[in-house]
Design a protein around this motif. Structure first.
Motif, PDB file in Angstrom:
ATOM      1  N   GLN A   1       0.830  -1.197   0.000  1.00 47.62           N
ATOM      2  CA  GLN A   1       0.000   0.000   0.000  1.00 47.62           C
ATOM      3  C   GLN A   1       0.870   1.255   0.000  1.00 47.62           C
ATOM      4  O   GLN A   1       0.611   2.214  -0.726  1.00 47.62           O
ATOM      5  CB  GLN A   1      -0.916  -0.014   1.227  1.00 47.62           C
ATOM      6  CG  GLN A   1      -2.244   0.696   1.040  1.00 47.62           C
ATOM      7  CD  GLN A   1      -3.221  -0.067   0.178  1.00 47.62           C
ATOM      8  OE1 GLN A   1      -3.136   0.001  -1.050  1.00 47.62           O
ATOM      9  NE2 GLN A   1      -4.148  -0.786   0.791  1.00 47.62           N
ATOM     10  N   THR A   2       1.923   1.243   0.813  1.00 48.01           N
ATOM     11  CA  THR A   2       2.822   2.393   0.861  1.00 48.01           C
ATOM     12  C   THR A   2       3.703   2.453  -0.384  1.00 48.01           C
ATOM     13  O   THR A   2       4.070   3.548  -0.841  1.00 48.01           O
ATOM     14  CB  THR A   2       3.679   2.343   2.132  1.00 48.01           C
ATOM     15  OG1 THR A   2       2.818   2.391   3.282  1.00 48.01           O
ATOM     16  CG2 THR A   2       4.656   3.499   2.204  1.00 48.01           C
TER      17      THR A   2
ATOM     18  N   GLY B   1       0.974   6.328  -5.496  1.00 45.83           N
ATOM     19  CA  GLY B   1       0.620   5.884  -4.151  1.00 45.83           C
ATOM     20  C   GLY B   1       0.462   7.015  -3.151  1.00 45.83           C
ATOM     21  O   GLY B   1       0.869   8.151  -3.374  1.00 45.83           O
TER      22      GLY B   1
ATOM     23  N   ARG C   1       6.263  -4.430  -1.481  1.00 48.17           N
ATOM     24  CA  ARG C   1       5.056  -5.254  -1.441  1.00 48.17           C
ATOM     25  C   ARG C   1       5.331  -6.624  -0.814  1.00 48.17           C
ATOM     26  O   ARG C   1       6.419  -7.187  -0.953  1.00 48.17           O
ATOM     27  CB  ARG C   1       4.483  -5.413  -2.839  1.00 48.17           C
ATOM     28  CG  ARG C   1       5.358  -6.217  -3.776  1.00 48.17           C
ATOM     29  CD  ARG C   1       4.907  -6.106  -5.218  1.00 48.17           C
ATOM     30  NE  ARG C   1       5.129  -4.750  -5.738  1.00 48.17           N
ATOM     31  CZ  ARG C   1       4.842  -4.383  -6.989  1.00 48.17           C
ATOM     32  NH1 ARG C   1       4.331  -5.263  -7.846  1.00 48.17           N
ATOM     33  NH2 ARG C   1       5.070  -3.163  -7.394  1.00 48.17           N
TER      34      ARG C   1
ATOM     35  N   TRP D   1     -11.111   1.225  -4.080  1.00 43.97           N
ATOM     36  CA  TRP D   1     -10.289   0.020  -4.114  1.00 43.97           C
ATOM     37  C   TRP D   1     -10.056  -0.441  -5.548  1.00 43.97           C
ATOM     38  O   TRP D   1     -10.922  -0.279  -6.409  1.00 43.97           O
ATOM     39  CB  TRP D   1     -10.954  -1.095  -3.300  1.00 43.97           C
ATOM     40  CG  TRP D   1     -10.992  -0.714  -1.853  1.00 43.97           C
ATOM     41  CD1 TRP D   1     -11.952   0.025  -1.221  1.00 43.97           C
ATOM     42  CD2 TRP D   1      -9.984  -0.980  -0.882  1.00 43.97           C
ATOM     43  NE1 TRP D   1     -11.616   0.224   0.089  1.00 43.97           N
ATOM     44  CE2 TRP D   1     -10.407  -0.380   0.334  1.00 43.97           C
ATOM     45  CE3 TRP D   1      -8.783  -1.670  -0.910  1.00 43.97           C
ATOM     46  CZ2 TRP D   1      -9.651  -0.449   1.501  1.00 43.97           C
ATOM     47  CZ3 TRP D   1      -8.027  -1.747   0.256  1.00 43.97           C
ATOM     48  CH2 TRP D   1      -8.464  -1.136   1.440  1.00 43.97           C
TER      49      TRP D   1
ATOM     50  N   HIS E   1      -5.764  -3.583  -2.644  1.00 42.99           N
ATOM     51  CA  HIS E   1      -5.003  -2.342  -2.745  1.00 42.99           C
ATOM     52  C   HIS E   1      -5.937  -1.190  -3.124  1.00 42.99           C
ATOM     53  O   HIS E   1      -6.919  -1.388  -3.839  1.00 42.99           O
ATOM     54  CB  HIS E   1      -3.886  -2.477  -3.781  1.00 42.99           C
ATOM     55  CG  HIS E   1      -2.927  -3.566  -3.470  1.00 42.99           C
ATOM     56  ND1 HIS E   1      -2.990  -4.810  -4.070  1.00 42.99           N
ATOM     57  CD2 HIS E   1      -1.893  -3.613  -2.603  1.00 42.99           C
ATOM     58  CE1 HIS E   1      -2.030  -5.575  -3.582  1.00 42.99           C
ATOM     59  NE2 HIS E   1      -1.354  -4.876  -2.692  1.00 42.99           N
ATOM     60  N   ALA E   2      -5.587  -0.017  -2.652  1.00 45.42           N
ATOM     61  CA  ALA E   2      -6.386   1.155  -2.964  1.00 45.42           C
ATOM     62  C   ALA E   2      -6.283   1.508  -4.445  1.00 45.42           C
ATOM     63  O   ALA E   2      -5.269   1.253  -5.095  1.00 45.42           O
ATOM     64  CB  ALA E   2      -5.929   2.335  -2.109  1.00 45.42           C
TER      65      ALA E   2
ATOM     66  N   HIS F   1      -5.893   5.950  -2.831  1.00 43.69           N
ATOM     67  CA  HIS F   1      -4.588   6.441  -2.387  1.00 43.69           C
ATOM     68  C   HIS F   1      -4.657   7.941  -2.073  1.00 43.69           C
ATOM     69  O   HIS F   1      -4.028   8.404  -1.105  1.00 43.69           O
ATOM     70  CB  HIS F   1      -3.528   6.174  -3.456  1.00 43.69           C
ATOM     71  CG  HIS F   1      -2.982   4.781  -3.425  1.00 43.69           C
ATOM     72  ND1 HIS F   1      -2.042   4.371  -2.506  1.00 43.69           N
ATOM     73  CD2 HIS F   1      -3.232   3.693  -4.208  1.00 43.69           C
ATOM     74  CE1 HIS F   1      -1.733   3.101  -2.707  1.00 43.69           C
ATOM     75  NE2 HIS F   1      -2.441   2.665  -3.740  1.00 43.69           N
TER      76      HIS F   1
END
Length: 270
Positions: free
Chosen positions: A16-17, A31, A55, A170, A176-177, A182
């Protein structure tokens, strides 16, 4: 700490980051952490930004692999977001995962770093097949809050708002966004940090959308299971991770362009 003092921002975490869901590996990932760095740069031109997230990383790996590198960069602001990969594993232990995150919090705040994190939404509200994971999400969020309170870490409480489970936030894999998601995460963290220009607009619902009928919804679940759940389970059986062989996309503190073009970010070096 005043916002003007945020000159060295380092992001730690997992996919995610890293930015999965916002761009791709060919053109580069943006992101929420990149977006937050751009927000910082608007208020403080010249800010440096590094993204150490990879990831598939578990909380223990973030502690072992990313924390030493983060400390070496001497940030004044760090974000730490991890734990979802842990709760997806059969042997998930909320106390163990929370302990790794707390160790990261303690090490960074012990060096005078301002640290921010966030809580996670109930994944069962995003995909019905994930409903059995709800108690794990709640347990992990509780550990994050407790650890954050002990170490003065800022928490963006995304778990408290219905909008965070809107499907439009999503990506197709539901893990994941999306780009919009994000953007909302970045706004939530900026709001928690009380950055100039931030507010609680990220909590507001999106415009109404047509609700799919039962048959279409069921077909969507089957398609998702075949396209994403199946391959994910196969990797687990084989003992593989989506992050195998990958390195951080932005391991060094580099300048940030508030217009959105981050020097050194993207697909290169992966």
């Amino acid at each position: 700490m005043g916002t003007h003092e945020y000159r060295r921002y380092v992001a730690l975490g997992d996919s995610q980051t890293e930015g999965v869901g916002d761009g791709d590996d060919r053109t580069g990932l943006r992101g929420w952490a990149d977006r937050l760095a751009e927000h910082l740069a608007e208020a403080a031109p010249g800010v440096g930004y590094a993204n150490l997230a990879v990831r598939g990383r578990l909380a223990a790996a973030v502690r072992a692999e990313q924390l030493p590198a983060a400390l070496a960069l001497r940030p004044d602001l760090a974000t730490v977001v991890a734990g979802v990969n842990d709760l997806l594993r059969p042997g998930f232990d909320a106390d163990e995962t929370g302990g790794h995150l707390e160790a990261v919090f303690a090490a960074l705040t012990g060096e005078g770093v301002r640290v921010a994190t966030l809580t996670f939404p109930d994944v069962g509200r995003i995909t019905p097949l994930a409903r059995p994971l709800a108690p794990r999400v709640h347990a992990l969020n509780d550990r994050i809050r407790e650890a954050a309170r002990r170490h003065g870490v800022v928490v963006a409480e995304t778990a408290h708002h219905d909008v965070v489970t809107d499907p439009r936030l999503w990506s197709a894999d539901r893990l994941h966004a999306s780009p919009l998601g994000h953007a909302r995460i970045a706004a939530a963290v900026a709001d928690a940090l009380a950055l100039p220009g931030s507010d609680d607009a990220w909590t507001r619902p999106l415009p109404p959308r047509p609700v799919p009928g039962a048959l279409r919804a069921a077909a969507g679940e089957v398609a998702w299971a075949g396209s994403f759940l199946g391959p994910w389970l196969l990797r687990r059986v084989r003992g593989r991770s989506s992050g195998d062989g990958r390195a951080a996309k932005r391991p060094d503190l580099l300048p940030v362009d508030p217009a959105g073009g981050l020097a050194g970010s993207g697909a290169a070096g992966r």
